[in-house]
Design a protein around this motif. Structure first.
Motif, PDB file in Angstrom:
ATOM      1  N   GLY A  59       5.935  -8.243  -0.445  1.00 36.25           N
ATOM      2  CA  GLY A  59       5.195  -6.991  -0.415  1.00 36.25           C
ATOM      3  C   GLY A  59       5.556  -6.044  -1.544  1.00 36.25           C
ATOM      4  O   GLY A  59       4.737  -5.200  -1.939  1.00 36.25           O
ATOM      5  N   ILE A  60       6.772  -6.191  -2.100  1.00 36.62           N
ATOM      6  CA  ILE A  60       7.229  -5.250  -3.136  1.00 36.62           C
ATOM      7  C   ILE A  60       7.165  -5.861  -4.533  1.00 36.62           C
ATOM      8  O   ILE A  60       6.536  -5.301  -5.434  1.00 36.62           O
ATOM      9  CB  ILE A  60       8.663  -4.778  -2.832  1.00 36.62           C
ATOM     10  N   PHE A  61       7.797  -7.003  -4.720  1.00 37.23           N
ATOM     11  CA  PHE A  61       7.947  -7.524  -6.079  1.00 37.23           C
ATOM     12  C   PHE A  61       6.666  -8.161  -6.639  1.00 37.23           C
ATOM     13  O   PHE A  61       6.177  -7.716  -7.679  1.00 37.23           O
ATOM     14  CB  PHE A  61       9.129  -8.490  -6.146  1.00 37.23           C
ATOM     15  N   PRO A  62       6.075  -9.195  -6.016  1.00 41.11           N
ATOM     16  CA  PRO A  62       4.833  -9.743  -6.585  1.00 41.11           C
ATOM     17  C   PRO A  62       3.649  -8.785  -6.459  1.00 41.11           C
ATOM     18  O   PRO A  62       2.785  -8.746  -7.340  1.00 41.11           O
ATOM     19  CB  PRO A  62       4.589 -11.020  -5.757  1.00 41.11           C
ATOM     20  N   SER A  63       3.592  -8.028  -5.362  1.00 41.97           N
ATOM     21  CA  SER A  63       2.416  -7.195  -5.101  1.00 41.97           C
ATOM     22  C   SER A  63       2.426  -5.890  -5.872  1.00 41.97           C
ATOM     23  O   SER A  63       1.366  -5.373  -6.226  1.00 41.97           O
ATOM     24  CB  SER A  63       2.319  -6.891  -3.594  1.00 41.97           C
ATOM     25  N   VAL A  64       3.593  -5.328  -6.117  1.00 37.22           N
ATOM     26  CA  VAL A  64       3.688  -4.028  -6.793  1.00 37.22           C
ATOM     27  C   VAL A  64       4.399  -4.162  -8.138  1.00 37.22           C
ATOM     28  O   VAL A  64       3.864  -3.778  -9.176  1.00 37.22           O
ATOM     29  CB  VAL A  64       4.416  -2.991  -5.913  1.00 37.22           C
ATOM     30  N   GLY A  65       5.612  -4.718  -8.128  1.00 32.86           N
ATOM     31  CA  GLY A  65       6.391  -4.815  -9.359  1.00 32.86           C
ATOM     32  C   GLY A  65       5.686  -5.593 -10.452  1.00 32.86           C
ATOM     33  O   GLY A  65       5.564  -5.125 -11.588  1.00 32.86           O
ATOM     34  N   SER A  66       5.189  -6.786 -10.123  1.00 36.28           N
ATOM     35  CA  SER A  66       4.489  -7.603 -11.116  1.00 36.28           C
ATOM     36  C   SER A  66       3.256  -6.883 -11.633  1.00 36.28           C
ATOM     37  O   SER A  66       2.931  -6.951 -12.828  1.00 36.28           O
ATOM     38  CB  SER A  66       4.088  -8.953 -10.506  1.00 36.28           C
ATOM     39  N   PHE A  67       2.557  -6.205 -10.728  1.00 37.55           N
ATOM     40  CA  PHE A  67       1.323  -5.525 -11.124  1.00 37.55           C
ATOM     41  C   PHE A  67       1.605  -4.429 -12.140  1.00 37.55           C
ATOM     42  O   PHE A  67       0.888  -4.288 -13.130  1.00 37.55           O
ATOM     43  CB  PHE A  67       0.641  -4.948  -9.883  1.00 37.55           C
ATOM     44  N   SER A 123      -9.050  -1.334  -2.711  1.00 34.99           N
ATOM     45  CA  SER A 123      -9.391  -2.682  -2.244  1.00 34.99           C
ATOM     46  C   SER A 123      -8.459  -3.122  -1.123  1.00 34.99           C
ATOM     47  O   SER A 123      -8.895  -3.692  -0.118  1.00 34.99           O
ATOM     48  CB  SER A 123      -9.310  -3.680  -3.398  1.00 34.99           C
ATOM     49  N   VAL A 124      -7.177  -2.842  -1.288  1.00 39.55           N
ATOM     50  CA  VAL A 124      -6.197  -3.202  -0.260  1.00 39.55           C
ATOM     51  C   VAL A 124      -6.475  -2.422   1.021  1.00 39.55           C
ATOM     52  O   VAL A 124      -6.412  -2.972   2.131  1.00 39.55           O
ATOM     53  CB  VAL A 124      -4.769  -2.944  -0.764  1.00 39.55           C
ATOM     54  N   SER A 125      -6.802  -1.143   0.894  1.00 38.31           N
ATOM     55  CA  SER A 125      -7.112  -0.322   2.073  1.00 38.31           C
ATOM     56  C   SER A 125      -8.290  -0.904   2.849  1.00 38.31           C
ATOM     57  O   SER A 125      -8.240  -1.039   4.078  1.00 38.31           O
ATOM     58  CB  SER A 125      -7.448   1.115   1.644  1.00 38.31           C
ATOM     59  N   LEU A 126      -9.352  -1.263   2.127  1.00 34.28           N
ATOM     60  CA  LEU A 126     -10.540  -1.838   2.761  1.00 34.28           C
ATOM     61  C   LEU A 126     -10.221  -3.193   3.384  1.00 34.28           C
ATOM     62  O   LEU A 126     -10.709  -3.519   4.479  1.00 34.28           O
ATOM     63  CB  LEU A 126     -11.660  -1.977   1.731  1.00 34.28           C
ATOM     64  N   GLY A 127      -9.402  -3.971   2.696  1.00 32.24           N
ATOM     65  CA  GLY A 127      -9.029  -5.270   3.231  1.00 32.24           C
ATOM     66  C   GLY A 127      -8.208  -5.166   4.500  1.00 32.24           C
ATOM     67  O   GLY A 127      -8.416  -5.924   5.456  1.00 32.24           O
ATOM     68  N   LEU A 128      -7.281  -4.224   4.525  1.00 35.14           N
ATOM     69  CA  LEU A 128      -6.458  -4.029   5.722  1.00 35.14           C
ATOM     70  C   LEU A 128      -7.305  -3.575   6.905  1.00 35.14           C
ATOM     71  O   LEU A 128      -7.096  -4.026   8.053  1.00 35.14           O
ATOM     72  CB  LEU A 128      -5.354  -3.008   5.437  1.00 35.14           C
ATOM     73  N   ASP A 142     -14.743   0.342 -15.232  1.00 40.31           N
ATOM     74  CA  ASP A 142     -14.510   1.762 -15.473  1.00 40.31           C
ATOM     75  C   ASP A 142     -13.554   2.381 -14.463  1.00 40.31           C
ATOM     76  O   ASP A 142     -13.274   3.571 -14.524  1.00 40.31           O
ATOM     77  CB  ASP A 142     -15.841   2.518 -15.450  1.00 40.31           C
ATOM     78  N   ILE A 143     -13.039   1.581 -13.527  1.00 39.95           N
ATOM     79  CA  ILE A 143     -12.113   2.089 -12.513  1.00 39.95           C
ATOM     80  C   ILE A 143     -10.698   1.679 -12.892  1.00 39.95           C
ATOM     81  O   ILE A 143     -10.456   0.512 -13.201  1.00 39.95           O
ATOM     82  CB  ILE A 143     -12.450   1.542 -11.116  1.00 39.95           C
ATOM     83  N   PRO A 144      -9.742   2.610 -12.893  1.00 40.56           N
ATOM     84  CA  PRO A 144      -8.357   2.259 -13.209  1.00 40.56           C
ATOM     85  C   PRO A 144      -7.865   1.136 -12.297  1.00 40.56           C
ATOM     86  O   PRO A 144      -8.112   1.168 -11.075  1.00 40.56           O
ATOM     87  CB  PRO A 144      -7.590   3.566 -12.947  1.00 40.56           C
ATOM     88  N   PRO A 145      -7.189   0.132 -12.843  1.00 41.64           N
ATOM     89  CA  PRO A 145      -6.851  -1.074 -12.077  1.00 41.64           C
ATOM     90  C   PRO A 145      -5.950  -0.850 -10.870  1.00 41.64           C
ATOM     91  O   PRO A 145      -6.172  -1.440  -9.811  1.00 41.64           O
ATOM     92  CB  PRO A 145      -6.181  -1.981 -13.109  1.00 41.64           C
ATOM     93  N   ILE A 146      -4.920  -0.008 -10.994  1.00 44.62           N
ATOM     94  CA  ILE A 146      -4.025   0.214  -9.851  1.00 44.62           C
ATOM     95  C   ILE A 146      -4.766   0.956  -8.745  1.00 44.62           C
ATOM     96  O   ILE A 146      -4.631   0.636  -7.558  1.00 44.62           O
ATOM     97  CB  ILE A 146      -2.766   0.995 -10.278  1.00 44.62           C
ATOM     98  N   SER A 147      -5.589   1.929  -9.126  1.00 48.12           N
ATOM     99  CA  SER A 147      -6.368   2.685  -8.147  1.00 48.12           C
ATOM    100  C   SER A 147      -7.372   1.783  -7.449  1.00 48.12           C
ATOM    101  O   SER A 147      -7.557   1.863  -6.216  1.00 48.12           O
ATOM    102  CB  SER A 147      -7.103   3.838  -8.835  1.00 48.12           C
ATOM    103  N   LEU A 206       0.824  -1.218   0.000  1.00 43.22           N
ATOM    104  CA  LEU A 206       0.000   0.000   0.000  1.00 43.22           C
ATOM    105  C   LEU A 206       0.853   1.261   0.000  1.00 43.22           C
ATOM    106  O   LEU A 206       0.447   2.298  -0.544  1.00 43.22           O
ATOM    107  CB  LEU A 206      -0.929  -0.002   1.231  1.00 43.22           C
ATOM    108  N   LEU A 207       2.033   1.179   0.590  1.00 44.66           N
ATOM    109  CA  LEU A 207       2.933   2.336   0.625  1.00 44.66           C
ATOM    110  C   LEU A 207       3.351   2.761  -0.777  1.00 44.66           C
ATOM    111  O   LEU A 207       3.712   3.922  -1.006  1.00 44.66           O
ATOM    112  CB  LEU A 207       4.177   1.997   1.455  1.00 44.66           C
ATOM    113  N   PHE A 208       3.286   1.814  -1.720  1.00 46.03           N
ATOM    114  CA  PHE A 208       3.680   2.088  -3.102  1.00 46.03           C
ATOM    115  C   PHE A 208       2.479   2.312  -4.017  1.00 46.03           C
ATOM    116  O   PHE A 208       2.572   3.057  -4.989  1.00 46.03           O
ATOM    117  CB  PHE A 208       4.516   0.928  -3.651  1.00 46.03           C
ATOM    118  N   LEU A 209       1.352   1.644  -3.733  1.00 48.76           N
ATOM    119  CA  LEU A 209       0.227   1.639  -4.664  1.00 48.76           C
ATOM    120  C   LEU A 209      -0.383   3.021  -4.877  1.00 48.76           C
ATOM    121  O   LEU A 209      -0.671   3.416  -6.014  1.00 48.76           O
ATOM    122  CB  LEU A 209      -0.848   0.654  -4.185  1.00 48.76           C
ATOM    123  N   TYR A 210      -0.619   3.770  -3.794  1.00 53.13           N
ATOM    124  CA  TYR A 210      -1.244   5.090  -3.945  1.00 53.13           C
ATOM    125  C   TYR A 210      -0.364   6.056  -4.736  1.00 53.13           C
ATOM    126  O   TYR A 210      -0.854   6.717  -5.668  1.00 53.13           O
ATOM    127  CB  TYR A 210      -1.603   5.671  -2.578  1.00 53.13           C
TER     128      TYR A 210
END
Length: 306
Positions: free
Chosen positions: A221-229, A188-193, A178-183, A45-49
């Motif tokens: 937390g960094i490579f599969p969750s953010v980098g791959s995405f 979704s991650v925020s709500l899940g946390l 209609d919602i950008p995928p990263i956003s 989440l620190l990277f996604l926003y």
């Protein structure tokens, strides 16, 4: 963008996801699946926003208005799938988990046909049967006569449940096209946390992690969750989700390679089961236009869960 870069991005994305299976089995030895899932997405989440704001420049108010759907998506794909995956890795091997998970695209096609009334051809049906046979080979360790046995590996059964959860998640994903995928992932991650926080607060937490486990959860937390995405979304914008989806089979290939490098044997049953799954998924993906669009929707958001 040159095709060579797209191929490189797809290879890296799937290699990172394969690492989630391999490293996840080691980290789950020190952290509970709940703590792993929470820690993984908290790091991501620190990277996604910032990345979503930089790349997609979304209207965050518009994204948050879809919170009800995004909450359901979060409970299923972002949190539910990962909890089941990491729990499964306590009982089965990373390669078995990856092999069972490889049937997921075919299952999405089947659910689209059953629940969305989308057409499925005879070759699709043949593909589903072949991929199912491959998974059964893995589940029974080649002893097909034990198909009705109650002595299945619990981890493999959890992966089947994870596939079911992810399939429902993929079908629901059509509601937020209609919602950008990263956003969408960030919210979704925020709500899940927020949902997981009370459970994490009153669970047995291990704060005395080894250096290896700490590096492992940082990797996840960094490579599969953010980098791959990021690599995945850049690629599908260039060549489309259908063509990119073929590369998802590399997850199992890389998982097998990493397992061999770590000195873990691969049985002939796993090889045969994997080949049948790949052939079956290929045939099941030779679908009519409507069903292919559904599979594309699932493929676009598959990076949220792997």
């Amino acid at each position: 963008m040159k095709r060579e870069y797209v191929v490189l991005f797809l290879i890296l994305a799937n290699m990172f996801w394969a690492g989630n299976y391999i490293i996840g089995q080691y980290v789950v030895a020190e952290m509970s699946p709940l703590q792993m899932t929470f820690s993984r997405w908290l790091i991501a989440l620190l990277f996604l926003y910032p990345i979503a704001t930089w790349i997609e420049r979304p209207s965050w108010k518009k994204v948050w208005r879809q919170w009800k759907v995004l909450l359901v998506m979060s409970l299923l794909g972002v949190m539910g799938y990962n909890l089941l995956l990491y729990k499964a890795l306590q009982f089965t091997t990373p390669l078995n988990a990856a092999l069972v998970n490889a049937i997921n695209p075919a299952v999405i096609v089947l659910f689209a046909a059953v629940f969305l009334k989308e057409k499925i051809s005879s070759i699709n049906g043949l593909g589903l049967i072949i991929s199912l046979l491959g998974v059964i080979l893995v589940l029974t360790n080649g002893q097909l006569q034990q198909i009705f046995s109650v002595h299945y590996n619990f981890g493999d059964l959890l992966m089947l449940l994870a596939i079911l959860v992810w399939t429902i998640y993929s079908i629901l994903g059509r509601k937020i096209r209609d919602i950008p995928p990263i956003s969408a992932t960030a919210v979704s991650v925020s709500l899940g946390l927020l949902t997981l926080f009370p459970f994490v607060l009153f669970s047995d937490l291990n704060f005395h992690l080894s250096k290896e486990a700490t590096l492992g959860i940082l990797y996840i937390g960094i490579f599969p969750s953010v980098g791959s995405f990021i690599f995945w979304n850049i690629s599908i914008r260039q060549i489309g989700a259908s063509r990119a989806g073929i590369y998802l089979n590399l997850i199992t290939v890389f998982t097998a390679i990493f397992s061999l490098l770590l000195g873990k044997p691969i049985s002939s049953v796993q090889i045969l089961g994997g080949v049948l799954v790949f052939v079956g998924v290929y045939l099941s993906n030779k679908v009519v236009k409507q069903a292919q669009e559904t599979l594309d929707d699932g493929t676009r958001c598959i990076s949220k869960n792997i």
